[in-house]
Scaffold this motif. Structure first.
Motif, short mmCIF file in Angstrom:
data_model
loop_
_atom_site.label_atom_id
_atom_site.label_comp_id
_atom_site.label_asym_id
_atom_site.label_seq_id
_atom_site.Cartn_x
_atom_site.Cartn_y
_atom_site.Cartn_z
N SER A 117 0.84 -1.32 0.06
CA SER A 117 0.08 0.08 0.06
C SER A 117 0.82 1.18 0.08
CB SER A 117 -1.10 -0.07 1.06
OG SER A 117 -0.34 0.14 2.53
N GLU A 118 1.93 1.30 0.45
CA GLU A 118 2.89 2.37 0.52
C GLU A 118 3.18 3.20 -0.97
OE1 GLU A 118 4.49 -0.97 1.66
OE2 GLU A 118 3.65 -0.40 3.55
N PHE A 120 1.00 3.51 -3.15
CA PHE A 120 -0.23 4.18 -3.25
C PHE A 120 -0.23 5.52 -2.35
CE2 PHE A 120 -1.37 0.05 -4.88
CZ PHE A 120 -1.89 0.51 -6.07
N ASP A 121 0.82 6.05 -1.77
CA ASP A 121 0.79 6.99 -0.80
C ASP A 121 0.41 8.30 -1.70
OD1 ASP A 121 1.37 5.82 1.31
OD2 ASP A 121 3.55 6.38 1.52
N GLY A 122 -0.61 8.98 -1.38
CA GLY A 122 -1.13 10.08 -1.94
C GLY A 122 -1.91 9.92 -3.27
N GLU A 123 -2.02 8.39 -3.39
CA GLU A 123 -2.71 8.24 -4.44
C GLU A 123 -4.01 7.29 -4.21
OE1 GLU A 123 -1.91 9.32 -7.49
OE2 GLU A 123 0.06 9.82 -7.51
N THR A 124 -4.62 7.58 -3.11
CA THR A 124 -5.34 6.59 -2.48
C THR A 124 -6.63 6.32 -3.31
OG1 THR A 124 -6.48 8.47 -1.28
CG2 THR A 124 -4.94 7.20 -0.11
#
Length: 140
Positions: A117-118, A120-124
């Motif tokens: 999931s890291e 996707f930081d800022g790309e939730t």
């Protein structure tokens, strides 16, 4: 390190400085100049992965998704390109923007599997597109 590699690093660094200033077109030109320094066959060099990935990222930021897709297709043949979580994330995002939900889900799922999931930081919002996959993996 060979002389072209020093020049390559300098151009890539200059491009990253443009990126910080959000001048994506200037950044893209610097990254393209850097890619021209890579000896043939370019796809045999790790630097190609870095340069093509950066160029694709610029095209994505410039909302030129068809050009980003072409670059992201090329990068899969470069060292480490196919397994790079960020490359897979961008591929998924580009396919989503181009209206291909199946390829988008495949790219986003591969990004999650390779980087968690890291990546996707800022790309939730893109992580939400594969929330069913993520929840299923959490149960296994």
């Amino acid at each position: 390190m060979e002389s072209w590699q020093y020049q390559f690093r300098n151009l890539m660094t200059d491009g990253e400085l443009c990126f910080d200033g959000e001048d994506y077109e200037a950044e893209r030109l610097l990254f393209q100049d850097a890619s021209k320094l890579i000896p043939d066959p370019k796809r045999d060099h790790e630097e190609a992965t870095q340069a093509i990935g950066a160029i694709a990222d610029c095209f994505y930021k410039l909302r030129e998704c068809a050009k980003a897709q072409a670059a992201l297709n090329d990068i899969l043949l470069c060292p480490g390109g196919a397994s790079n979580p960020f490359i897979r994330l961008r591929r998924g995002q580009v396919f989503h923007q181009l209206g291909d939900p199946e390829k988008a889900r495949t790219g986003l799922t591969t990004a999650f599997l390779n980087g968690g999931s890291e990546v996707f930081d800022g790309e939730t919002e893109y992580l939400e597109l594969i929330s069913d996959v993520v929840s299923q993996l959490g149960r296994e």
